[in-house]
Design an enzyme around this catalytic site. Structure first.
Site, PDB file in Angstrom:
ATOM      1  N   CYS A  54       0.826  -1.213   0.000  1.00 10.17           N
ATOM      2  CA  CYS A  54       0.000   0.000   0.000  1.00 10.17           C
ATOM      3  C   CYS A  54       0.864   1.268   0.000  1.00 10.17           C
ATOM      4  CB  CYS A  54      -0.932  -0.016   1.210  1.00 10.17           C
ATOM      5  SG  CYS A  54      -1.679   1.562   1.608  1.00 10.17           S
ATOM      6  N   GLY A  55       0.661   2.131  -1.003  1.00  8.26           N
ATOM      7  CA  GLY A  55       1.440   3.358  -1.104  1.00  8.26           C
ATOM      8  C   GLY A  55       1.241   4.293   0.077  1.00  8.26           C
ATOM      9  N   HIS A  56      -0.007   4.423   0.547  1.00  7.91           N
ATOM     10  CA  HIS A  56      -0.286   5.294   1.697  1.00  7.91           C
ATOM     11  C   HIS A  56       0.393   4.748   2.959  1.00  7.91           C
ATOM     12  CE1 HIS A  56      -3.056   7.820  -0.478  1.00  7.91           C
ATOM     13  NE2 HIS A  56      -3.742   6.774  -0.878  1.00  7.91           N
TER      14      HIS A  56
END
Length: 495
Positions: A54-56
């Site tokens: 997940c980038g976040h």
């Protein structure tokens, strides 16, 4: 002795819980085996459920570790933990995790939804507010200096009588504001240090003018508005840490400046915006967006912009229709920006609606291509029933629908009374139709042009029956009707 050794061994095994939990950069690594002991043994613990891809989550990781370090330096009893939700799926499901990252605060084992920001300072501020008094009592100048120096934004109330009505209002605001640190003082030496009068509220900050004195009637709503409008810089840089404050704040009108960091115009235009932002700060938020960031390309798509158009400005109103405005001028000087914002506030601007050019082959395939210029003529044809798919090029559900929708179009291709069409709703905006999720299918009925939205299953059979029934869904369709919560929805915090 043997008996005592056995007792000590059993005791050690039973108490091997939280103290033996592995930590990475000060953050406890939680699993199904140690989760319960972690939330039971710690009065206060914030837990992040994350996915490695997940980038976040990746953006949050260094801030989360920094927050754990700050709490340790303060010798706080608050702990931070993390759970790899892809490895501990049962644990994530038990706690209602539906997206990443999800943060849950546990107080004596009871869960509380986390509503703070994602920078280290914001995380620590939120946690301290949730676990301590609403405002720290400052008894000496040294304490006041330490408090102000330790916080990016610090709100201090100067009240000789902390039981007065105004002091109570201040404390009520402090208790209900999660993302700022508050303090209160009655000490003469602190009053003298900051040249404060009885009843003053001063917001100290490490940017712009350094400190701001609250003026006017000390009502809770007024004080909250003062804090919101002064706690962010006059010009805010859009990034993972500020996104929630930008989109989740009370100010819904934003001037967006699309600039490129590292290029000459960045500082020049940023300073021009900063020089005119102050009079508008309670009405319009000034935001810079770095065009060099790959993550920001979705925002460019939303505004129908290309990289070679920068530097550029847009105004957006974050209401249901997400109204957008484009300046007539191209030079982003202080005077031009000031006039653009003032014209917007005065209601003099017309919404900027995106539109594509009509392709020459728009009607050469079973699925007809619509843009703004031919929408009325085709969709509102009173001699034909017209099914229109509003789609987004990046939408996964739209891509899955393509072969099914083409098959539906082929089925009706020889029917002169029916048209199957599509329109890229991210590049073509209609004044009378606002689309917030993709794909959206609407049948424009002949004779009355009533637009009926299709909510059934995205199958060839379901869509075909819907068109044949002219928007009256059969029992079979209703029984198979599916929820549309998984649609690609245009959300403000994902722009």
């Amino acid at each position: 002795m043997k008996f005592l050794s056995v007792i000590f061994l059993i005791y050690a095994l039973n108490n091997a819980g939280a103290s033996d939990i592995k930590a990475e950069e000060g953050v406890l690594v939680l699993t199904s085996d140690n989760f319960q002991s972690a939330i039971s043994d710690n009065e206060f613990i914030l837990v992040e459920f994350y996915a490695p891809w997940c980038g976040h989550c990746k953006a949050l990781a260094p801030e989360y570790a920094k927050a754990a370090q700050q709490l340790a330096e303060k010798e706080s009893a608050i702990k931070l933990g993390k759970v790899d939700a892809t490895e501990e799926q049962d644990l994530a499901e038990k706690h209602g995790v539906k997206g990443y990252p999800t943060l849950i605060f546990f107080r004596n084992g009871s869960p509380v939804d986390y509503s703070g920001g994602r920078s280290a300072d914001e995380i620590v501020t939120w946690l301290i507010k949730k676990t301590g008094p609403p405002a720290l009592n400052l008894a000496a100048v040294e304490e006041a200096k330490l408090f102000i120096e330790s916080n990016n934004v610090a709100v201090v109330g100067f009240f000789k009588d902390q039981t007065s009505d105004d002091a109570k209002k201040f404390l009520n605001v402090a208790a209900t504001t999660d993302d700022q640190q508050f303090a209160i003082t009655s000490e003469d030496s602190v009053f003298g240090e900051y040249e404060a009068q009885d009843g003053n509220v001063i917001l100290f900050k490490k940017f712009d003018e350094g400190k701001v004195l609250f003026e006017g009637e000390l009502a809770e709503q007024n004080l909250k508005k003062f804090i919101v409008s002064n706690a962010l810089p006059l010009v805010v840089e859009f990034n993972h840490e500020t996104a929630q404050k930008i989109f989740g704040g009370d100010i819904k009108s934003h001037l967006l400046l699309f600039l490129a960091k590292g290029e000459d115009h960045f500082e020049t235009i940023s300073e021009a915006a900063r020089s005119v932002a102050k009079p508008f700060k309670e009405q319009v938020l000034f935001v810079t967006i770095d065009a060099n960031e790959e993550d920001h390309q979705r925002i460019f798509e939303f505004f129908g912009m290309k990289r070679d158009e920068i530097p550029a400005a847009r105004l957006i109103k974050l209401e249901d229709d997400m109204a957008k405005y484009k300046p007539e001028m191209t030079e982003l000087t202080a005077d031009n920006l000031k006039q653009f914002v003032q014209d917007y506030l005065d209601g003099k601007l017309k919404q900027h609606l995106l539109s594509q050019d009509l392709p020459e082959d728009w009607d050469k395939t079973p699925v007809k291509t619509l843009v703004v210029s031919n929408f009325e003529q085709i969709a509102m044809d009173k001699d034909k029933d017209v099914l229109v798919e509003f789609y987004a090029p990046w939408c996964g559900h739209c891509k899955q629908l393509v072969p099914i929708y083409e098959k539906v179009a082929e089925h009706f291709e020889k029917d002169d009374n029916i048209v199957i069409a599509k329109i890229d709703a991210t590049a073509n905006e209609l004044e009378h139709t606002k689309i917030t999720s993709f794909p959206t299918l609407k049948l424009y009925r002949k004779d009355d042009n009533l637009a009926i939205q299709y909510n059934g299953p995205r199958t060839y059979e379901g869509i075909t029956k819907f068109v044949e029934s002219r928007g009256v869904e059969s029992d079979d369709i209703k029984e198979a009707e599916e929820e549309t919560e998984d649609d690609d929805t245009l959300k403000k915090d994902e722009l």
